[in-house]
Design an enzyme around this catalytic site. Structure first.
Site, PDB file in Angstrom:
ATOM      1  N   ASP A 183       0.852  -1.203   0.000  1.00 18.23           N
ATOM      2  CA  ASP A 183       0.000   0.000   0.000  1.00 18.23           C
ATOM      3  C   ASP A 183       0.883   1.246   0.000  1.00 18.23           C
ATOM      4  OD1 ASP A 183      -1.942   1.879   0.312  1.00 18.23           O
ATOM      5  OD2 ASP A 183      -2.894   0.946   2.066  1.00 18.23           O
ATOM      6  N   HIS A 185      -0.426   4.084   0.026  1.00 23.61           N
ATOM      7  CA  HIS A 185      -1.221   4.867   0.977  1.00 23.61           C
ATOM      8  C   HIS A 185      -1.374   6.328   0.567  1.00 23.61           C
ATOM      9  CE1 HIS A 185      -2.745   5.544   5.182  1.00 23.61           C
ATOM     10  NE2 HIS A 185      -3.061   4.267   5.041  1.00 23.61           N
ATOM     11  N   GLU A 209      -1.161  -0.504  -4.050  1.00 26.71           N
ATOM     12  CA  GLU A 209      -2.406   0.183  -3.688  1.00 26.71           C
ATOM     13  C   GLU A 209      -2.190   1.689  -3.574  1.00 26.71           C
ATOM     14  OE1 GLU A 209      -4.594  -1.790  -0.607  1.00 26.71           O
ATOM     15  OE2 GLU A 209      -5.069   0.082   0.412  1.00 26.71           O
ATOM     16  N   HIS A 285     -12.210  -2.582   0.380  1.00 24.68           N
ATOM     17  CA  HIS A 285     -11.369  -2.042   1.439  1.00 24.68           C
ATOM     18  C   HIS A 285     -12.073  -2.257   2.772  1.00 24.68           C
ATOM     19  CE1 HIS A 285      -9.932   1.634   3.733  1.00 24.68           C
ATOM     20  NE2 HIS A 285      -8.788   1.099   3.365  1.00 24.68           N
TER      21      HIS A 285
HETATM   22 MG   LIG Z   1      -4.987   1.603   1.637  1.00 28.38          MG
END
Ligand SMILES: [Mg+2]
Length: 381
Positions: A183, A185, A209, A285
């Protein structure tokens, strides 16, 4: 059957549960968690209650339309998390009324079991390899980790090497068969995201991600040129209309709508159908609580392009309470060799420990980390 009342519960670690009661005694639960913004969502649910109290519980589409369209202002995390929690509670009630799991009302099972992944490591540090080994020992077949701590807009190659070393430690700990998702982020700006994606490509990741923040999704097409790893995004995107452009652009391989933010079970089922038409997979998610997770499972089991489910069990945010703590039967999400079975109970398929939820009601809100780089400038978290 009509909606009679709504009650909201803020519970540790950072969740907002919603209990809907009806005039026929059936109750439904939803999760309207918006991490760190509980108060505004509570206020919106209470405002919306002025419309939905007294309305028939089986007119889910019509209620959704009214809550979405009649407010004039629409979309975004606060309004859509409120609608999401209400939608989940309505489906829970509908399923309980008919004695069926929600997936049976949305087309029926499309799979016998579903792969689940959990988190390893936190935002920083070097424990990801050991964490991953423990997760695999516990039976998981896929894990997710953060790529980096805070990054400058344009940062050093050494930071990329650090990330590669952490991912390599996880790969060595779990072997070639276990899926590793990384991720970004939204912490990584476009100028670094290309290089980071390319650096991680040899590890044959399950996906990367949020390589950039969703407001910069037009950059995904450029990043795609630097990696063969599937690109996932969508946890901070809302409604069919929010996903429309992303799907048209063709640079995402996996969408990750959050069933507590994007508009609920019914809205995400529609988003998933849109994604299917673009050959895009779905991985809902869910770093959230048990009701959100139960809603995700209901969707995953009736959605052909859903392929894996995130679980918050043991995630670094779940310090004061964890995924199973508010369930009457914590074995309901038990998995075998990395997979969960379809829940067989009606509605969302879970029973909550209401006594425990009520006792936890006074919990305060969660505070998001705020990061600064070495020069004092704000960094994305
Ligand atoms: Mg995430």
């Amino acid at each position: 059957m009509k909606i009679q009342n709504i009650e909201l519960f803020t519970v540790p670690p950072r969740w907002l549960f919603l209990k809907m009661t009806t005039d026929e005694g059936i109750t439904g639960w939803g999760e309207a968690t918006l991490e760190g913004h509980t108060g505004p969502v509570e206020a919106v649910v209470k405002e919306m209650a002025g419309y939905f109290i007294g309305k028939p519980t089986d007119r889910i589409e019509d209620l959704w339309q009214a809550l979405y369209r009649s407010g004039f202002y629409r979309g975004g995390p606060v309004l859509m998390s409120a609608i999401s929690g209400i939608d989940q509670a309505l489906w829970d009630i509908r399923g309980k009324q008919l004695g069926q799991p929600v997936y049976q009302l949305l087309g029926g099972l499309v799979r016998e079991k579903l792969k689940v992944y959990v988190w390893v490591g936190g935002n920083r540090g070097t424990t990801a390899g050991e964490d991953a080994a423990a997760r695999v020992k516990a039976g998981y077949r896929a894990v997710k980790m953060n790529a980096t701590a805070n990054l400058e807009w344009i940062d050093s190659g050494a930071k990329l090497d650090e990330t590669a070393a952490r991912v390599q430690a996880v790969r060595e700990a779990v072997g070639p068969e276990v899926g590793i998702a990384v991720d970004f982020h939204g912490r990584v700006h476009k100028g670094m995201a290309k290089a980071l994606a390319r650096t991680l490509d040899p590890f044959k990741l399950l996906f990367i991600e949020e390589p950039v923040l969703p407001e910069n999704n037009e950059a995904l097409a450029a990043i795609q040129q630097h990696t063969s790893t599937p690109i996932a995004t969508g946890e901070r995107m809302y409604t069919r209309w929010g996903f429309k452009k992303l799907l048209e652009q063709g640079a995402a391989d996996i969408i990750q709508p959050d069933l507590s933010h994007a508009g609920g079970i019914w809205e995400v089922r529609k988003i998933a159908a849109m994604a299917e038409a673009y050959d895009v997979a779905v991985a809902p998610h869910c770093p959230l609580g048990p009701i959100a997770f139960a809603a995700c499972l209901q969707l995953d089991f009736c959605t052909p392009n859903a392929f894996i489910q995130e679980s918050s069990l043991g995630i670094h945010y779940n310090i004061s309470a964890d995924l199973l703590d508010y369930l009457a039967d914590p074995t309901i999400f038990a998995f075998e060799a990395g997979y969960v079975k379809p829940p067989s109970g009606p509605g969302l398929g879970i029973e909550l420990n209401e006594e425990k939820i009520r006792a936890a009601k006074a919990a305060g809100d969660w505070h998001r980390p705020s990061w600064r780089n070495e020069d004092g400038a704000l960094a994305e978290w």
